[in-house]
Enzyme design. Sequence first.
Site, PDB file in Angstrom:
ATOM      1  N   GLU A  50      -4.906  16.636 -11.330  1.00  0.00           N
ATOM      2  CA  GLU A  50      -5.228  17.081 -12.865  1.00  0.00           C
ATOM      3  C   GLU A  50      -6.742  17.201 -12.940  1.00  0.00           C
ATOM      4  OE1 GLU A  50      -3.512  14.326 -15.957  1.00  0.00           O
ATOM      5  OE2 GLU A  50      -3.764  15.870 -17.119  1.00  0.00           O
ATOM      6  N   HIS A 108      -1.194  12.886 -29.241  1.00  0.00           N
ATOM      7  CA  HIS A 108      -1.565  11.723 -29.003  1.00  0.00           C
ATOM      8  C   HIS A 108      -2.227  10.879 -30.057  1.00  0.00           C
ATOM      9  CE1 HIS A 108      -1.681  12.411 -24.401  1.00  0.00           C
ATOM     10  NE2 HIS A 108      -0.666  12.045 -24.754  1.00  0.00           N
ATOM     11  N   HIS A 130      -0.322  17.855 -27.039  1.00  0.00           N
ATOM     12  CA  HIS A 130      -0.384  16.365 -26.649  1.00  0.00           C
ATOM     13  C   HIS A 130      -1.743  16.070 -27.143  1.00  0.00           C
ATOM     14  CE1 HIS A 130       2.872  17.289 -23.976  1.00  0.00           C
ATOM     15  NE2 HIS A 130       2.690  15.999 -23.625  1.00  0.00           N
ATOM     16  N   ARG A 176       0.734  -1.249   0.014  1.00  0.00           N
ATOM     17  CA  ARG A 176       0.060   0.036  -0.064  1.00  0.00           C
ATOM     18  C   ARG A 176       0.725   1.124  -0.113  1.00  0.00           C
ATOM     19  NH1 ARG A 176      -3.468  -2.623   4.083  1.00  0.00           N
ATOM     20  NH2 ARG A 176      -5.001  -3.763   3.052  1.00  0.00           N
ATOM     21  N   GLU A 183       9.307  19.408 -24.570  1.00  0.00           N
ATOM     22  CA  GLU A 183       8.617  19.637 -23.487  1.00  0.00           C
ATOM     23  C   GLU A 183       8.932  20.962 -22.732  1.00  0.00           C
ATOM     24  OE1 GLU A 183       5.790  17.734 -22.541  1.00  0.00           O
ATOM     25  OE2 GLU A 183       6.188  15.910 -23.389  1.00  0.00           O
ATOM     26  N   HIS A 218       7.626  10.347 -28.270  1.00  0.00           N
ATOM     27  CA  HIS A 218       6.716  11.065 -27.728  1.00  0.00           C
ATOM     28  C   HIS A 218       6.816  12.696 -27.963  1.00  0.00           C
ATOM     29  CE1 HIS A 218       3.434  12.502 -25.073  1.00  0.00           C
ATOM     30  NE2 HIS A 218       4.551  13.199 -24.301  1.00  0.00           N
ATOM     31  N   LYS A 262       2.898  11.404 -11.811  1.00  0.00           N
ATOM     32  CA  LYS A 262       2.300  10.503 -12.489  1.00  0.00           C
ATOM     33  C   LYS A 262       2.895   9.210 -12.482  1.00  0.00           C
ATOM     34  CE  LYS A 262      -0.817  13.712 -15.384  1.00  0.00           C
ATOM     35  NZ  LYS A 262      -1.013  13.852 -16.879  1.00  0.00           N
ATOM     36  N   ARG A 278      -3.667  21.526 -14.508  1.00  0.00           N
ATOM     37  CA  ARG A 278      -2.724  20.747 -14.826  1.00  0.00           C
ATOM     38  C   ARG A 278      -2.826  20.441 -16.502  1.00  0.00           C
ATOM     39  NH1 ARG A 278       0.257  15.988 -11.085  1.00  0.00           N
ATOM     40  NH2 ARG A 278       1.522  15.296 -12.903  1.00  0.00           N
ATOM     41  N   LYS A 297       6.600  23.565 -14.228  1.00  0.00           N
ATOM     42  CA  LYS A 297       5.790  22.283 -14.037  1.00  0.00           C
ATOM     43  C   LYS A 297       5.476  22.253 -12.553  1.00  0.00           C
ATOM     44  CE  LYS A 297       4.683  17.694 -14.881  1.00  0.00           C
ATOM     45  NZ  LYS A 297       4.987  16.224 -15.703  1.00  0.00           N
ATOM     46  N   ASN A 356      -1.053  19.777 -21.092  1.00  0.00           N
ATOM     47  CA  ASN A 356      -1.265  19.096 -22.641  1.00  0.00           C
ATOM     48  C   ASN A 356      -1.286  19.661 -24.022  1.00  0.00           C
ATOM     49  OD1 ASN A 356      -1.666  16.446 -21.741  1.00  0.00           O
ATOM     50  ND2 ASN A 356      -3.602  17.261 -20.545  1.00  0.00           N
TER      51      ASN A 356
END
Lengths: 341, 341
Positions: free
Chosen positions: B217, B232, B228, B109, B173, B245, B131, B221, B207, B225
């Site tokens: 998010e 994507h 993105h 946990r 980025e 990416h 993330k 946040r 960031k 993107n």
Amino acid sequence: MKTTINTPSKTYDIIIDKLPKLNFDRKVAVITNHKIAGLHINYLTNNLSAKELHIITLPDGEEYKNWQNIEFILDRLFDAKFDRNSLLIAFGGGVVGDMTGFAASIFLRGVDFIQIPTTLLAMVDSSVGGKTGINNKYGKNLIGSFYQPNAVYIDTHFLSTLPKREFAAGMAEIIKMAVMFDKDFFEKIKNNSISLEEMIKRAVELKADVVNQDEKEKGIRSVLNYGHTFGHVIENLTNYKTFLHGEAVAIGMVMANELSKILGYLSENEAEEIKQVLKKNNLPIDFKIENIEEFYNHFFLDKKTSNNKIKFIIPEKIGKYKIIDDIDKNIILKVLKKFEK
Amino acid sequence: MKTTINTPSKTYDIIIDKLPKLNFDRKVAVITNHKIAGLHINYLTNNLSAKELHIITLPDGEEYKNWQNIEFILDRLFDAKFDRNSLLIAFGGGVVGDMTGFAASIFLRGVDFIQIPTTLLAMVDSSVGGKTGINNKYGKNLIGSFYQPNAVYIDTHFLSTLPKREFAAGMAEIIKMAVMFDKDFFEKIKNNSISLEEMIKRAVELKADVVNQDEKEKGIRSVLNYGHTFGHVIENLTNYKTFLHGEAVAIGMVMANELSKILGYLSENEAEEIKQVLKKNNLPIDFKIENIEEFYNHFFLDKKTSNNKIKFIIPEKIGKYKIIDDIDKNIILKVLKKFEK
């Protein structure tokens, strides 16, 4: 009746009452097992409406609390195009609750979920506090997360179909809370002078109080393990087949009480009182240990045993807990000897 | 140089400097891949001591970012009797970081973990903000958690062996952050008047500022993107094989800029400036779309597309972001048409 959980990660209510009408303008998946679905799904769906309602049914039993079934749940959610705004509802006992919570915590990095427990144990224990998890070949609940639900709805209606042994197993956790924190509550249980709802409410309140102080079990939350340190070994030695969790905890409480007596805290009278309350509530109070050295070594398999120190939670007296670690092996063996075959 | 992340769940430092000596009085597992281990494990272990040190090596590549390898990591930890007090160290790029973070978040946990990123992309993006995740047959990063590390150590030493294309992908980025939030920073990148360390630091600061406001998010946040939403789809349509990416994000930024222009925000000059900075940093700026309807439909596969609304992040001007949703399909098709084969 309601109680509020207030942790750093979430604030939410635990409502103890007839299940209210629940209407959600989002996709909802009810996660349950075949047995509960057969008995109670209509009662639930009569009170539930959603933009889209899915029922995901798992096989019934602790042996299915594994990654394969988490993946099964997640795949159904992906198939149904659930998104971050969707909601999961755990509808069942501890296994369903722990798995639903874990799935909710990792689906798209976390979605909302609600607990609707159907067993007494889940009502007073596993549905409250945000522990989620699954078992693997190394042991129980070794993989999981701390992830709080958005609400818990406790409706004693579901207990009407609960087998007597499972009801008793739930009582073990209630009695545990009373012995640890609240003598007055213990007296009421002993004297049968408290209603089922009131009993659940008090147990939940006491647990909420602990969780609010220590969500991630870094300190005080470990107090809830009274009876569990011994109980886990008993479950382990009997391959989780002989006793329900609550039954093993009941025996573990009796053992922890012996330890407390040896250390000069709990009186013989109080220990006997606790034993009688457990017995009256259809719980086992004895276990014959084959090999006390083997029993002792099993303590070190527990995930809560950090740095090779075993932590024992004992009652100093009824209504007041004490945390003991770094205790001499011989003293533990002395306790175990009292239960030797 | 250091920056502090301060979220509801954790406060920790991001240290941009030569890796300091790290000494831990607990069990530590370094999780890395074969390639990074071959190049840099000595540099790391020369600076690292622990009560017990384990190295867990994964195969190198995005295709291994799956549950099987999480289970592989967890099993090694159980075999080595890691407990709640143990520590994981992610030593590698984004794949290693995301997997280590996810494993740390669900082992018993949750245990502590540290990020030591070895790629520019991981330094400025994936190692910062908590993330974690893995891919499955339904898509990328669909299973995971928000789980913050205890520290991030960024040492540009590791970039000496980074392939040129991967360096460029990291730059995408960085440029993204500048265009969204900081015109002065953008100018410095354009004029080559900023050191690599300073550039990393500024990107991380920007960031961190976003993550501090919105760890999970739920709102702001999503501004990260930019590039993105289109990117994507490009990655998806090319089966993640043609572009890294960061490269897909660079093209996505160019597309988002076209959208901004059509909506009357970004000037032709500014759009051109951004394009030139991307190009100068060895990033692709064009993509030929076979079928614009198909491209459009792919937006709805994104996990961030909730309630069938596509959210676009565009620069209102250089240094200022704008969030757009509920945008007419015809306008998007007009943007895509500019890139049609």
